[in-house]
Write a protein that holds these residues in place. Structure first.
Motif, short mmCIF file in Angstrom:
data_model
loop_
_atom_site.label_atom_id
_atom_site.label_comp_id
_atom_site.label_asym_id
_atom_site.label_seq_id
_atom_site.Cartn_x
_atom_site.Cartn_y
_atom_site.Cartn_z
N PRO A 1 0.82 -1.21 0.00
CA PRO A 1 0.00 0.00 0.00
C PRO A 1 0.86 1.26 0.00
CG PRO A 1 -0.60 -1.50 1.78
CD PRO A 1 0.68 -1.98 1.22
N ASP B 1 -7.44 -3.36 5.68
CA ASP B 1 -7.15 -2.46 4.58
C ASP B 1 -8.24 -2.67 3.52
OD1 ASP B 1 -6.27 -0.96 2.53
OD2 ASP B 1 -4.22 -1.72 2.52
N ARG C 1 -8.85 -0.72 0.92
CA ARG C 1 -8.66 0.00 -0.33
C ARG C 1 -9.01 -0.81 -1.57
NH1 ARG C 1 -3.07 3.09 0.95
NH2 ARG C 1 -2.83 1.30 2.33
#
Ligand code: FAD
Ligand code: AMP
Lengths: 325, 278
Positions: free
Chosen positions: B33, B103, B105
């Motif tokens: 990331p 996470d 995303r």
């Protein structure tokens, strides 16, 4: 691998979208496999005229033609669910448009497969099937592993096209009529105001593209007039539309028009990736920005670091003097 | 009859303002990331429009007791709270944050599962409005997967929605075919795209003060029966690698004493011939 293309031919741009799929298949033969027999497409259409045209111009060997009343994702998904449930393909390629994106994700869900939206290319590493697409608003490329079959993905916008060979081998067509099937109980009334023509920005040879740095709707109208006088099409970045300084059909970028003119004059735009996506295919990009660190300056062929206003006004005057002389 | 209040949920994401990042910030290192923790946060562009369109819709109802109830939801960390307070100041009736430690995303599956679990537990909702795409993930899937999980219809490319007769909604959107206006029965998911003039309004200072006292509903995925392991493993794709995008063109810089001079050089050396023979 057995694969199928899904095409929304209710859209006036279906031919271009199909040719993008054809090119994509050709470019990714090593991943998908070489069997021409596998060239299958399901085409949704709602207009007789298009129906007849499609036969001659779509680059697929076996085409299943499905007539519907109008484009409607729930209806299309239900039809696909029924038609594909017996022997689903391993790969479903959806067109690089809004329909392709929404159908890919929802279809994969229904078939317990994996989906990616806006894929640029695919690769295979041993048994792993990987799709590459832009992430972080186009600042990076991400490679994603598809975890489950069927692999369903839509193409990125504006990929290369493979012109159709009209005399290609004979096609096998089947026809299905769902035009009297109601789209779904949730829908009470539906009205389309069709696009009158393809967006002029996309075929223009000269485009003036402007951004938030222009500061006002008055300035935008002034620049639009100058563009007209100079014989350029006029486009804008997203903040200009969000501020209602210009209508949405002027928007350039990943979520707007993707242009490819001889010359693109970019004034007071920072050149963020979602915007740049829209002008990337321009032969020559001329950027005017007063901030020497603006990303557009690195991504342009000719650069002026200065106030765009003086630059465009001077250009306009020089051209007018020349014409007048 | 007919006086049942509509309930509208807006699901939005707080994202780093990627426009503020420069080339060097995109240098990729080994941990996948990208580091965006320090970057100023904003409401994702399309979600901002969804929030503003919801406020606009409520304004269309004449009497106060008809006005739909507006609920805002985000899945994220504490930095989202100032945005939830702002929404309370703008007139949202309730705001919720699902504290999340995964996470998300590139995991639209997990986000969609949390949003739909919320909708089931805190509903019924007549509409769920969200954005079509978030700026860090670029997944463009969350709204669609939420629709599938809830078995609701979903309209994408939405540019506006307002009340229509008999508890229906009039929704305008952009499709590949052109502009579409449709009237829909709730419930329905609306995925908002480029909606012109839908920048989120700014609350008054007074409203901000009042909102500061109001509570944000804080939830965990577990409280919605979402197990973190399933949320992580259920995603259908997995990010393997990130690479830089190279747009560099190595352009020439036109130098000159004044802007006029630079414009003249641009004209003489590059544009004149081309413009005049077009
Ligand atoms: C999912 C998503 C999709 C998006 N899709 C699009 C899209 O399709 N199209 C799009 O455009 N954006 C899109 N965006 C938004 C994008 O990220 C940027 O916010 C936007 O492109 C910035 O527009 P801008 O360059 O006009 O504004 P800014 O970034 O504010 O840049 C203005 C520039 O003007 C310069 N300037 C100011 N005054 C002057 C002057 N007098 N002379 C010269 N230069 C001056 C400044 O130096 C600055 O560089 C999208 C965002 C998201 C999250
Ligand atoms: N963490 C989140 N919390 C709430 N809503 C979200 C979140 N992530 C995504 N969404 C919604 O889903 C839309 C699409 O996001 P994505 O699928 O990531 O591109 C966004 O515009 C938001 O409306």
């Amino acid at each position: 691998m057995k694969y199928k293309a899904i095409i929304n031919a209710c859209s006036p741009a279906y031919k271009a979208r199909s040719e993008e799929i054809a090119y994509f298949i050709k470019a990714n033969r090593s991943v998908i496999g070489n069997a021409y027999e596998a060239d299958e497409a399901v085409v949704f259409y709602n207009d007789e005229h298009t129906g007849a045209e499609i036969e001659s111009c779509l680059p697929f060997k076996t085409i299943s033609m499905v007539k519907i009343k109008h484009y409607q994702p729930e209806l299309i998904l239900n039809i696909l669910e029924e038609s594909e449930c017996d022997s689903p393909a391993e790969i479903y390629i959806f067109s690089g448009d809004l329909a392709g994106n929404e159908l890919a994700a929802r279809f994969a869900w229904r078939f317990n497969g994996s989906s990616l939206v806006a894929v640029e290319n695919i690769t295979k590493e041993e048994d792993l099937f990987i799709g590459r697409k832009k992430v972080y608003s186009g600042n990076l490329h991400g490679s994603f592993l598809f975890r489950k079959k069927p692999y369903c993905f839509s193409l990125a916008r504006g990929l290369k096209r493979l012109e159709t060979d009209m005399d290609a081998e004979k096609k096998y067509l089947t026809f299905h009529d769902y035009s009297s099937t109601a789209p779904g109980a949730y829908l009470d009334n539906y009205m389309e105001s069709p696009k009158e023509e393809e967006n002029k920005l996309e075929s223009a040879s000269f485009v003036i593209a402007t951004g938030r740095g222009t500061g006002s709707s008055k300035e935008i109208s002034r620049l639009q007039n100058i563009a007209r006088e100079l014989g350029a099409e006029f486009g804008v970045s997203r903040p200009v539309v969000m501020n209602a300084w210009a209508p949405l059909d002027r928007l350039i970028g990943a979520s707007g028009a993707v242009i490819g003119p001889e010359v693109c004059l970019a004034l007071a735009v920072s050149g963020s990736p979602p915007f740049y996506y829209g002008i990337e295919k321009s032969k020559i990009i001329i950027a005017v920005n007063r901030d020497e660190h603006a990303p557009i300056l690195k991504a342009a062929d000719i650069v002026i670091i200065d106030d765009y206003k003086i630059v465009i006004d001077t250009l306009f005057k020089l051209l007018r003097d020349e014409k007048g002389a | 009859m007919g006086d049942k209040k509509m309930r509208v949920l807006i699901s939005f994401k707080v994202v780093p303002d990627l426009d503020l990042l420069r080339d060097k910030d995109w240098t990729i290192n080994n941990n996948l990331p990208v580091q965006t923790a320090y970057v100023k946060k904003v409401i994702n562009a399309y979600d901002e429009s969804a929030l503003e369109l919801a406020l606009k819709m409520v304004e269309r109802y004449k009497s106060d007791d008809q006005k739909p109830e507006l609920i805002a939801l985000t899945v994220g960390e504490t930095y989202a709270d100032i945005f939830l307070k702002k929404l309370l100041a703008l007139g949202f009736n309730k705001t919720y944050r699902v504290q999340n430690n995964l996470d998300l995303r590139f995991n639209p599956y997990a986000t969609a599962m949390i949003i739909s679990a919320f909708a089931k537990k805190y509903g019924p909702f007549d509409l769920i409005a969200m954005g079509m795409q978030s700026s860090d993930g670029d997944n463009a899937k969350t709204a669609l997967l939420t629709a599938e999980e809830l078995a609701w219809p979903c309209i994408t490319g939405v540019t506006g929605f307002e009340p229509a007769v008999a508890g229906l909604f009039a929704v305008s959107s952009i499709s590949d075919q052109g502009l579409v206006n449709q009237t829909v029965h709730p419930p329905c998911i609306l995925a908002v795209g480029n909606a012109p003039s839908s920048l989120l309004r700014v609350p008054t200072l007074r409203a901000i003060k009042t909102a500061a006292e109001k509570d944000i509903g804080l939830l965990s995925p577990e409280s919605l029966n979402c197990k973190p392991e399933t949320l992580a493993s259920g995603n259908d794709t997995e990010l393997r690698e990130l690479e830089a995008v190279n747009n560099t063109r190595d352009g020439i810089i036109i130098e000159g004493a004044t802007a006029e001079e630079k414009a003249r050089l641009l004209y003489e050396n590059h544009l004149k011939g081309w413009l005049n023979c077009r």
